[in-house]
Design a protein around this motif. Sequence first.
Motif, PDB file in Angstrom:
ATOM      1  N   SER A   1       7.804  -5.413 -15.925  1.00 64.70           N
ATOM      2  CA  SER A   1       6.508  -5.651 -15.285  1.00 64.70           C
ATOM      3  C   SER A   1       6.474  -5.173 -13.828  1.00 64.70           C
ATOM      4  O   SER A   1       6.138  -4.013 -13.569  1.00 64.70           O
ATOM      5  N   PHE A   2       6.820  -6.021 -12.880  1.00 64.29           N
ATOM      6  CA  PHE A   2       6.608  -5.747 -11.448  1.00 64.29           C
ATOM      7  C   PHE A   2       7.297  -6.867 -10.676  1.00 64.29           C
ATOM      8  O   PHE A   2       7.685  -7.867 -11.275  1.00 64.29           O
ATOM      9  N   THR A   3       7.440  -6.697  -9.369  1.00 62.06           N
ATOM     10  CA  THR A   3       7.723  -7.868  -8.533  1.00 62.06           C
ATOM     11  C   THR A   3       6.430  -8.260  -7.840  1.00 62.06           C
ATOM     12  O   THR A   3       5.552  -7.420  -7.618  1.00 62.06           O
ATOM     13  N   ASN A   4       6.335  -9.518  -7.463  1.00 63.32           N
ATOM     14  CA  ASN A   4       5.142  -9.981  -6.748  1.00 63.32           C
ATOM     15  C   ASN A   4       4.926  -9.175  -5.474  1.00 63.32           C
ATOM     16  O   ASN A   4       3.803  -8.986  -5.025  1.00 63.32           O
ATOM     17  N   TRP A   5       6.021  -8.684  -4.920  1.00 64.86           N
ATOM     18  CA  TRP A   5       5.955  -7.886  -3.696  1.00 64.86           C
ATOM     19  C   TRP A   5       5.158  -6.590  -3.917  1.00 64.86           C
ATOM     20  O   TRP A   5       4.403  -6.163  -3.025  1.00 64.86           O
ATOM     21  N   GLN A   6       5.303  -5.949  -5.067  1.00 64.15           N
ATOM     22  CA  GLN A   6       4.775  -4.584  -5.249  1.00 64.15           C
ATOM     23  C   GLN A   6       3.254  -4.446  -5.059  1.00 64.15           C
ATOM     24  O   GLN A   6       2.825  -3.687  -4.179  1.00 64.15           O
ATOM     25  N   PRO A   7       2.416  -5.144  -5.848  1.00 63.13           N
ATOM     26  CA  PRO A   7       0.968  -4.956  -5.628  1.00 63.13           C
ATOM     27  C   PRO A   7       0.506  -5.494  -4.275  1.00 63.13           C
ATOM     28  O   PRO A   7      -0.406  -4.931  -3.658  1.00 63.13           O
ATOM     29  N   GLY A   8       1.142  -6.556  -3.788  1.00 62.09           N
ATOM     30  CA  GLY A   8       0.756  -7.141  -2.497  1.00 62.09           C
ATOM     31  C   GLY A   8       1.013  -6.166  -1.359  1.00 62.09           C
ATOM     32  O   GLY A   8       0.160  -5.965  -0.492  1.00 62.09           O
ATOM     33  N   TYR A   9       2.193  -5.558  -1.366  1.00 60.00           N
ATOM     34  CA  TYR A   9       2.551  -4.611  -0.310  1.00 60.00           C
ATOM     35  C   TYR A   9       1.598  -3.420  -0.323  1.00 60.00           C
ATOM     36  O   TYR A   9       1.119  -2.971   0.722  1.00 60.00           O
ATOM     37  N   ALA A  10       1.310  -2.916  -1.521  1.00 60.04           N
ATOM     38  CA  ALA A  10       0.415  -1.755  -1.645  1.00 60.04           C
ATOM     39  C   ALA A  10      -0.972  -2.096  -1.096  1.00 60.04           C
ATOM     40  O   ALA A  10      -1.600  -1.282  -0.405  1.00 60.04           O
ATOM     41  N   MET A  11      -1.449  -3.307  -1.374  1.00 58.95           N
ATOM     42  CA  MET A  11      -2.795  -3.668  -0.907  1.00 58.95           C
ATOM     43  C   MET A  11      -2.856  -3.875   0.600  1.00 58.95           C
ATOM     44  O   MET A  11      -3.874  -3.570   1.239  1.00 58.95           O
ATOM     45  N   GLY A  12      -1.794  -4.352   1.208  1.00 59.51           N
ATOM     46  CA  GLY A  12      -1.764  -4.519   2.664  1.00 59.51           C
ATOM     47  C   GLY A  12      -2.015  -3.191   3.369  1.00 59.51           C
ATOM     48  O   GLY A  12      -2.743  -3.126   4.372  1.00 59.51           O
ATOM     49  N   GLU A  13      -1.454  -2.124   2.820  1.00 58.59           N
ATOM     50  CA  GLU A  13      -1.667  -0.794   3.411  1.00 58.59           C
ATOM     51  C   GLU A  13      -3.115  -0.342   3.234  1.00 58.59           C
ATOM     52  O   GLU A  13      -3.716   0.212   4.150  1.00 58.59           O
ATOM     53  N   VAL A  14      -3.659  -0.585   2.051  1.00 52.29           N
ATOM     54  CA  VAL A  14      -5.043  -0.175   1.768  1.00 52.29           C
ATOM     55  C   VAL A  14      -6.007  -0.875   2.740  1.00 52.29           C
ATOM     56  O   VAL A  14      -6.880  -0.244   3.345  1.00 52.29           O
ATOM     57  N   VAL A  15      -5.840  -2.186   2.887  1.00 52.64           N
ATOM     58  CA  VAL A  15      -6.777  -2.973   3.700  1.00 52.64           C
ATOM     59  C   VAL A  15      -6.636  -2.606   5.192  1.00 52.64           C
ATOM     60  O   VAL A  15      -7.626  -2.524   5.916  1.00 52.64           O
ATOM     61  N   ALA A  16      -5.405  -2.331   5.619  1.00 52.32           N
ATOM     62  CA  ALA A  16      -5.203  -1.899   7.015  1.00 52.32           C
ATOM     63  C   ALA A  16      -5.895  -0.555   7.253  1.00 52.32           C
ATOM     64  O   ALA A  16      -6.570  -0.362   8.266  1.00 52.32           O
ATOM     65  N   LYS A  17      -5.745   0.364   6.289  1.00 48.41           N
ATOM     66  CA  LYS A  17      -6.362   1.700   6.448  1.00 48.41           C
ATOM     67  C   LYS A  17      -7.886   1.631   6.473  1.00 48.41           C
ATOM     68  O   LYS A  17      -8.540   2.486   7.055  1.00 48.41           O
ATOM     69  N   LYS A  18      -8.428   0.614   5.829  1.00 53.25           N
ATOM     70  CA  LYS A  18      -9.888   0.461   5.854  1.00 53.25           C
ATOM     71  C   LYS A  18     -10.374  -0.008   7.217  1.00 53.25           C
ATOM     72  O   LYS A  18     -11.578  -0.103   7.462  1.00 53.25           O
ATOM     73  N   GLY A  19      -9.443  -0.396   8.077  1.00 54.56           N
ATOM     74  CA  GLY A  19      -9.818  -0.798   9.433  1.00 54.56           C
ATOM     75  C   GLY A  19     -10.077  -2.287   9.590  1.00 54.56           C
ATOM     76  O   GLY A  19     -10.480  -2.735  10.661  1.00 54.56           O
ATOM     77  N   HIS A  20      -9.840  -3.059   8.521  1.00 61.29           N
ATOM     78  CA  HIS A  20      -9.999  -4.516   8.683  1.00 61.29           C
ATOM     79  C   HIS A  20      -8.891  -5.038   9.597  1.00 61.29           C
ATOM     80  O   HIS A  20      -7.749  -4.595   9.512  1.00 61.29           O
ATOM     81  N   LYS A  21      -9.250  -5.977  10.460  1.00 60.46           N
ATOM     82  CA  LYS A  21      -8.261  -6.494  11.427  1.00 60.46           C
ATOM     83  C   LYS A  21      -7.850  -7.940  11.131  1.00 60.46           C
ATOM     84  O   LYS A  21      -6.700  -8.312  11.287  1.00 60.46           O
TER      85      LYS A  21
END
Length: 386
Positions: free
Chosen positions: A142-162
């Motif tokens: 499957s995955f580790t809990n870290w994997q989708p969470g880490y990927a989303m942190g980058e996406v949300v930062a790139k969108k400019g949310h602070k």
Amino acid sequence: MKTLHITVLAACALAAPLAMAQTAAKLKVGLMLPYTGTYAALGTAIENGFRLHLAEQGGKLGGREIEFIKVDDESDPSKATDNVNKLIKRDNVDVLVGSVHSGVAMAMAKVAKDTGTILMVPNAGADIVTGAMCAPNIFRSSFTNWQPGYAMGEVVAKKGHKKVVTITWKYAAGDESVNAFKESFEKGGGKVVKALNLPFPNVEFQALLTEIAATKPDAVYTFFAGGGAVKFVKDYAAAGLKKSIPLYGAGFLTDGTLEAQGADAADLLTTLHYADSLSTARDDAFRLAYAKTYRLQPDVYAVQGYDAAQMLGIGLAAVKGDLSKRAGFTSAIEKAKINSPRGAFTLSKSHNPVQDIYLRQVVGKENKVIGVASKALADPARGCKM
Ligand code: PHB
């Protein structure tokens, strides 16, 4: 000299049929999954996926027929050690498959590590299972809990949310998912200003939604799954927050849940190692076979169950069904490129998939791929020594 010769010959003559009898017998697979509670549908999808691959192989893996022994683990960690011990000691299972809930999987991993029983984890993301608890006999499809969470942190930062508020269930999966999100989001210049949670599997979200409204963050990140995810997405919309504060999640938020969430899930962005619109020949064939067999659309859990069976099959084929040849079994899976509906993947040294994490958007009843958030993402496997 002559006597010794005869003895050796006699021993060989005895051993050969014994080995044959063992590999001719059915392989006992203990399916320890939730069949009741908030994760019930997830357990069923995993079993369906596992059985689909088995059926495609003519009912055998590595030449062995499979006998299933099923336990409803109720996603209850307090019952997990007893349940898994019964499967091993009373039912004499050869292989354990489970589970969905991280707390249950940690108890299974402990027993698997102590007894050397092969464990295939077809969902639970507990980082520690392929981290500090990693072992040659423990594999995850499957995955580790870290994997989708880490990927989303980058996406949300790139969108400019602070400023982000996180909200989840207080247990390993929720904690690890939001911690991984925070790790990459804060690296990207954002700040998690509040980390809200409630006990698993509680769904009384109202007070927490009121707190989100009062905090007025730029966005919310969440981990919920199964029945709880359905309720959370509906309550978030009903509280009027969907219009004003964008909601992001690990993809479990909208996987296998869209029928029930309806319009309240429209447009949500999530990250996961699967999506409904990959449009590859491999995934199309899987989806068609699954839909024909079960009269249901597959989801990420079905894929993980299917791949757990594929991984077991790869190991068993390498040793012609003889699990006593453990080194051959293990190295075959370690070297394999697993032809998953999600896209082919390999396992890391710690036995966790190294995989693309897709960015998906809900369109109608589908999680549509809109990009790859993180290519060939490997869990850091902190603490794994193997
Ligand atoms: C977990 O407990 O690890 C878990 C449960 C359900 C999911 C994902 C992770 O959908």
